[in-house]
Design a protein around this motif. Structure first.
Motif, mmCIF file in Angstrom:
data_model
loop_
_atom_site.group_PDB
_atom_site.id
_atom_site.type_symbol
_atom_site.label_atom_id
_atom_site.label_comp_id
_atom_site.label_asym_id
_atom_site.label_seq_id
_atom_site.Cartn_x
_atom_site.Cartn_y
_atom_site.Cartn_z
ATOM 1 N N ILE A 324 0.478 -1.216 -0.136
ATOM 2 C CA ILE A 324 -0.227 -0.164 -0.012
ATOM 3 C C ILE A 324 0.933 1.194 -0.022
ATOM 4 O O ILE A 324 0.250 2.334 -0.172
ATOM 5 N N TYR A 325 2.253 1.015 0.308
ATOM 6 C CA TYR A 325 3.040 2.513 0.450
ATOM 7 C C TYR A 325 4.343 2.043 -0.369
ATOM 8 O O TYR A 325 4.893 1.225 -0.171
ATOM 9 N N PRO A 346 -2.442 -3.270 -6.995
ATOM 10 C CA PRO A 346 -3.862 -2.486 -7.292
ATOM 11 C C PRO A 346 -4.217 -1.822 -5.848
ATOM 12 O O PRO A 346 -5.292 -1.200 -5.805
ATOM 13 N N ASN A 347 -3.489 -2.243 -4.808
ATOM 14 C CA ASN A 347 -3.956 -1.763 -3.325
ATOM 15 C C ASN A 347 -3.153 -0.442 -2.994
ATOM 16 O O ASN A 347 -3.323 -0.219 -1.774
ATOM 17 N N LEU A 348 -2.334 0.161 -4.011
ATOM 18 C CA LEU A 348 -1.340 0.971 -3.708
ATOM 19 C C LEU A 348 -2.252 2.247 -3.212
ATOM 20 O O LEU A 348 -2.873 2.523 -3.895
ATOM 21 N N LEU A 371 -5.540 3.718 -10.440
ATOM 22 C CA LEU A 371 -5.134 3.209 -9.002
ATOM 23 C C LEU A 371 -6.413 3.599 -7.976
ATOM 24 O O LEU A 371 -6.464 4.789 -7.423
ATOM 25 N N GLU A 372 -7.010 2.735 -7.752
ATOM 26 C CA GLU A 372 -8.752 3.248 -7.001
ATOM 27 C C GLU A 372 -8.427 3.521 -5.807
ATOM 28 O O GLU A 372 -9.051 4.228 -5.220
ATOM 29 N N HIS A 373 -7.346 3.014 -4.961
ATOM 30 C CA HIS A 373 -7.170 3.423 -3.675
ATOM 31 C C HIS A 373 -6.304 4.364 -3.316
ATOM 32 O O HIS A 373 -5.926 4.501 -1.991
ATOM 33 N N LEU A 374 -5.478 4.966 -4.437
ATOM 34 C CA LEU A 374 -4.578 6.068 -4.005
ATOM 35 C C LEU A 374 -5.047 7.275 -3.291
ATOM 36 O O LEU A 374 -6.161 7.723 -3.781
ATOM 37 N N SER A 398 -10.668 14.342 -6.288
ATOM 38 C CA SER A 398 -11.715 13.982 -5.066
ATOM 39 C C SER A 398 -11.041 13.050 -4.312
ATOM 40 O O SER A 398 -11.397 12.958 -3.027
ATOM 41 N N SER A 399 -10.075 12.294 -4.722
ATOM 42 C CA SER A 399 -9.688 11.357 -3.922
ATOM 43 C C SER A 399 -8.227 11.342 -3.550
ATOM 44 O O SER A 399 -7.826 11.005 -2.441
ATOM 45 N N ILE A 400 -7.288 11.863 -4.339
ATOM 46 C CA ILE A 400 -5.806 12.033 -3.873
ATOM 47 C C ILE A 400 -5.254 13.143 -3.348
ATOM 48 O O ILE A 400 -5.857 14.359 -3.792
#
Length: 563
Positions: A324-325, A346-348, A371-374, A398-400
């Motif tokens: 994740i990191y 994919p979990n980054l 990268l959906e979880h970034l 919106s997410s990063i």
């Protein structure tokens, strides 16, 4: 000589952890001085709330044996005890600890442990104990410490919109107020006695000595490591050149190898570390590659390769699906190495690229969107249109949280910085750029709607609330940097070799900004460090320069027109 000044001789429990047994002399307070310090630390509101508390406080203070550190730590733990029953319970617990740990050194640890036991939950206790993994007097960056905590699973990043960072800072603040950590600005450290106490607790009070390995100055991988039982290993700043062993580490979850001289890691070193979650290889400036066996680290979530000379990522990295990191700052890795990263990792959640050779282009933009979880990104950008796209695409905006931005070799008539899309920006560097205008977009009409946690009251003006460091080097096209008024919490500003700049903040522009944004009253109200170097046309810093309230360090050189 007053014997109180040198008693008791408190034995550090280094023997429990490093096979070293040494004594340190600790200045102790007289009983009256100790009680007064304890009263001040507890606070008058609690101290005077019941007539019995002063008498009970004398008993608790006596348990600290005149040691200022113990008085501060225990007093802070008692400062929230508002009832007589809580004070009686504290005395009972301290008495129990005294019986459980009869020796003087254990007794002192027992008193300090009372503060540890007073921490409200296991999450905070785990975060505190983790701080003992760093060398004595070592100052650890708060942000880096929080990143460790998140990847170790102490903080659940999915519960927080910002990935848990604010919660991490809240925990740090709690530990500082409890006198269990020392605040050093952007860093924290542990008092050495508190650190030994934490190591003592972390090793099941010395009963499982081999499970925690913390060594510094060894120069080699220590020979006395019990690889099969060790859970956490910290070999920071050991000047280790190479690792040639192939250990079997079925329980190892944390491996900190930063700030060494590593240039070689054997093929078999990572082969048998199935539970490894955190791997820090940063600041090994001679390290140019990793063995392919890194693919065996199926549990790995944190990988820090920053400030190494690594040029290519091993193919085995693609198998680290739980990662994740990933930190590649100040490396030689190229953009091509990150093609397909959205599929392979994919979990980054955190990707750090600042000051690397990776520059965001159209291809990498597509990867970032996938990268959906970034949640956190630091990036280098050379193209103004790419910068605008990063701020304009809903998925990214919106997410990063763009934490660090490095604009380099950019040539553009106008660059727009959005206070909403870049609301989490902490670090901004502009290097070798020719930009005629830097415009702040604070309205952001086409940007995302603010979440409930981010909605500002009508009296509050927009801005880069978290931006603390700005470095500008060789910037052309700018006569002033008045846009910095939107960084009201700026702490460190460095402007170097920018020959056209005549003012840092233009008064007329500044006044027009303050008329629109009432909260922006004066420039640089929180500025602590200011460096101005080789600014041949600079005539004025800002109209209130002589009265900057927090300025600690001023470095001015080769600014001939500055009065």
């Amino acid at each position: 000589m007053d014997p109180r000044l040198f008693s008791p001789l408190v034995r550090r429990k280094l023997g429990k952890h490093m096979n070293v047994d040494k004594q340190i002399k600790v200045d102790c307070l007289s009983p009256d001085e100790a009680r007064e310090l304890f009263r001040i630390t507890v606070g008058d509101i609690i101290f005077n709330s019941y007539q019995d508390i002063p008498a009970l406080a004398r008993i608790v203070a006596a348990k600290c044996h005149g040691l200022p550190l113990a008085l501060n730590v225990t007093g802070k733990a008692m400062s929230c005890k508002e009832t007589i029953q809580e004070w009686y319970l504290a005395i009972y617990v301290l008495n129990s600890l005294g019986h459980e740990f009869p020796g003087m050194e254990e007794r002192i640890f027992g008193v300090l442990k009372f503060s540890y036991d007073s921490l409200k939950n296991g999450e905070i206790k785990s975060c505190f104990l983790y701080c003992s993994l760093f060398p004595e007097d070592f100052e650890i960056e708060k942000e880096k410490l929080i990143e460790y905590w998140i990847c170790e699973g102490f903080i659940n990043p999915n519960r927080y919109e910002d990935g848990g960072t604010n919660h991490g800072y809240d925990i740090i603040g709690l530990l500082v107020r409890a006198h269990l950590l020392v605040d050093c600005g952007v860093k924290v450290k542990m008092h050495d006695v508190i650190r030994e106490m934490a190591l003592w607790i972390n090793s099941d009070f010395g009963n499982q000595q081999g499970t925690i390995c913390v060594k510094s100055g060894a120069r080699l991988i220590p020979n006395d490591i019990n690889w099969e039982i060790v859970r956490q290993m910290s070999l920071i700043s050991n000047q280790i050149w190479e690792i040639s062993c192939s250990p079997n580490c079925p329980n190892l979850s944390t491996l900190l190898l930063s700030d060494n001289n590593l240039f070689f890691i054997s093929f078999g070193f990572f082969r048998f570390m199935p539970k490894l979650v955190v791997l820090d290889l940063s600041k090994n400036e001679s390290l140019i590659g990793l063995p392919e066996e890194i693919s065996n680290l199926g549990s790995l979530q944190y990988l820090n390769l920053s400030r190494t000379m690594i040029q290519s990522l091993p193919v085995g990295l693609k198998k680290l699906k739980k990662l994740i990191y990933l930190n590649l700052e100040f490396t030689q890795v190229l953009e091509s190495q990150l093609v397909g990263i959205a599929e392979t990792l994919p979990n980054l959640q955190v990707l750090k690229l600042k000051d690397s050779r990776v520059c965001v282009d159209d291809i990498l933009m597509e990867e970032l969107q996938r990268l959906e979880h970034l949640k956190i990104l630091t990036a280098n950008i050379e193209d103004a249109t790419i910068l605008e796209r990063i701020q304009g695409i809903d998925r990214l905006a919106s997410s990063i949280r763009v934490r660090g931005l490095y604009l380099r070799d950019m040539s553009a008539p106008r660059v727009i910085l959005s206070t909403i899309a870049l609301g989490g920006l902490q670090y901004l560097e502009i290097d070798e750029c020719n930009i005629s205008e830097i415009k702040i977009d604070w309205k952001s009409k086409e940007r995302r709607e603010l979440s409930p946690m981010e909605i500002l009251p009508s009296t509050s003006s927009p801005g880069f609330k978290q931006l603390s460091t700005v470095i500008i080097h060789n910037l052309e096209g700018q006569r002033d940097l008045s846009w910095l008024l939107f960084a009201q919490n700026l702490k460190s500003l460095h402007v170097i070799s920018s020959r056209e700049i005549e003012e840092i903040i233009n008064k007329e522009k500044g006044m027009s900004i303050t008329k629109v944004h009432r909260d922006i009253v004066l420039p640089f109200g929180n500025l602590e460090i200011l460096e101005l170097k080789e600014l041949l046309e600079l005539k004025e810093i800002c109209w209130n320069f002589r009265n900057l309230p927090k300025l600690r360090i001023l470095y001015v050189t080769d600014c001939p027109k500055l009065p």
